[in-house]
Design an enzyme around this catalytic site. Structure first.
Site, short mmCIF file in Angstrom:
data_model
loop_
_atom_site.label_atom_id
_atom_site.label_comp_id
_atom_site.label_asym_id
_atom_site.label_seq_id
_atom_site.Cartn_x
_atom_site.Cartn_y
_atom_site.Cartn_z
N LYS A 1 72.10 36.51 91.48
CA LYS A 1 72.29 36.68 92.93
C LYS A 1 73.67 36.22 93.36
CE LYS A 1 68.15 34.61 93.89
NZ LYS A 1 67.36 33.63 94.62
N LYS B 1 73.37 36.67 82.54
CA LYS B 1 72.18 37.18 83.25
C LYS B 1 72.60 37.85 84.56
CE LYS B 1 71.29 33.09 85.96
NZ LYS B 1 70.45 32.11 86.55
N LYS C 1 76.56 25.46 87.61
CA LYS C 1 76.86 25.59 89.04
C LYS C 1 77.85 24.53 89.51
CE LYS C 1 72.69 27.88 90.68
NZ LYS C 1 71.50 27.77 91.52
#
Ligand code: TYM
Length: 328
Positions: A197, A194, A112
């Protein structure tokens, strides 16, 4: 006495079928057997910039999603993280015994924060310490999560063990509950990653609140592997992923799934998968609308009170063990 469960999700973006299959489904399956705490982790959400109005809305929406998934407020405690200030307090304490090196090794921070490490928030870096505080405050035995949270849970265990060693037995050492199937549902567009969101490409995820048309289109457009066989095979991640979703929703065995599609092609398979997902989500989507605001507020208020009672006891013990004394 029942053993305890703690888990949570962030009120950011839209929850997808991966969140459900990897986590929420298991919360519901385990909630009767354990004393369960399910948290809406809004303090984790702000480790990345959020629009305040949207965050407010998403916080309540997530409570509705927990309820519609089958989390039963008569049995489980549902609450908002910021309602129990002990989470932030214990985070400070634990951040004083967590090592920089441990946080540097967290792959989620590396992912991130990678675009611009200099500008990543300190909160994003210490995110796993807040997660450890969440879990340890409740003397949690079991933490049902998807694969991507495994490393954070291992760090939580290390922190708890260090604290217990240095200050005396204080925290229960939690175990992860990671389901054997469904712990890492992959993106429909990039089945090496994966389902997420925060993916920029909405076609990679089936969101729990997508309408029937959107779901059908996304599944029809899903990437497939070369070859034509519809079977479980890790070396063909795209079809393996789609078949895993089918299997989890229909509760069929591996053999039943493969036999069912033995004579069928990708087109037929995708049509049936889309129908299965749409049918599965229909009652869920109706239930999401059922809870009115005042009912929701009551559930969250009661939940916060129950959570606070447990959290206060743990924090008191932590302060006493460390020699943190004051006048309160
Ligand atoms: P979050 O909000 O990213 O995701 C919620 C849960 O969904 C799981 N999950 C998946 N499972 C299968 N396939 C996927 N593609 C997939 N994507 C996400 C996650 O593993 C998670 O269980 N840090 C946590 C929230 C948290 C928490 C906690 C969890 C804060 N404190 C304490 C457990 C205990 C998170 O960001 O989850």
């Amino acid at each position: 006495m029942k053993k305890r469960i703690f888990s949570g999700a962030q009120p950011t973006g839209n929850l997808h079928i991966g969140n459900y299959l990897g986590a929420l489904k298991n919360w519901v399956a385990l909630q009767e057997e354990y004393e369960s705490f399910f948290c809406i982790v809004n303090l984790h959400a702000i480790t990345l910039p959020q629009n305040p109005e949207i965050l407010k809305q998403k916080t309540l929406d997530l409570a509705r999603i927990y309820l519609a998934s089958g989390v039963n407020p008569q049995v489980s405690t549902i609450f908002i993280q910021s309602d129990v200030s002990e989470h932030a307090e214990l985070t400070w304490i634990l951040s004083c015994i967590t090592r920089m090196g441990e946080l540097e090794r967290m792959t989620q921070f590396k992912d991130k924060g990678k675009d611009n490490r200099e500008r990543a928030s300190v909160g994003l870096f210490t995110y796993p310490v807040l997660m450890a505080a969440d879990i340890l405050l409740y003397q949690t035995d079991l933490v049902p999560i998807g694969q991507d949270q495994k490393q954070h849970l291992e760090l939580t265990r290390d922190i708890a063990e260090r604290f217990n060693r240095d200050f005396g037995a204080t925290f229960t050492i939690p175990e992860a509950f990671i389901p054997p199937v469904g712990a890492k549902i992959l993106s429909l567009q990039e089945p090496t990653k994966k389902m997420s969101k925060s993916d920029d490409n909405a076609n990679g995820s089936v969101f729990l609140l997508d309408d029937a048309d959107t779901i059908t289109k996304k599944i029809r457009r899903a990437v497939t592997d070369s070859g034509t066989e519809i079977s479980f095979d890790e070396s063909r991640p795209a079809i393996n992923n789609l078949l895993t979703i089918y299997q989890l929703l229909t509760k069929k065995s591996t053999e039943e799934c493969e036999a069912h599609f033995a004579e069928k092609g990708y087109g037929q398979f995708k049509t049936e998968l889309a129908e299965t997902v749409v049918e599965f989500l229909r009652p869920f989507q109706e239930k999401v609308k059922e809870f009115d605001d005042s009912e929701l507020q009551k559930i969250l208020k009661d939940g916060a009170e129950k959570a606070r009672n447990v959290a206060t006891e743990t924090l008191k013990d932590v302060y006493a063990k460390m020699g943190i004394v004051g006048t309160r």
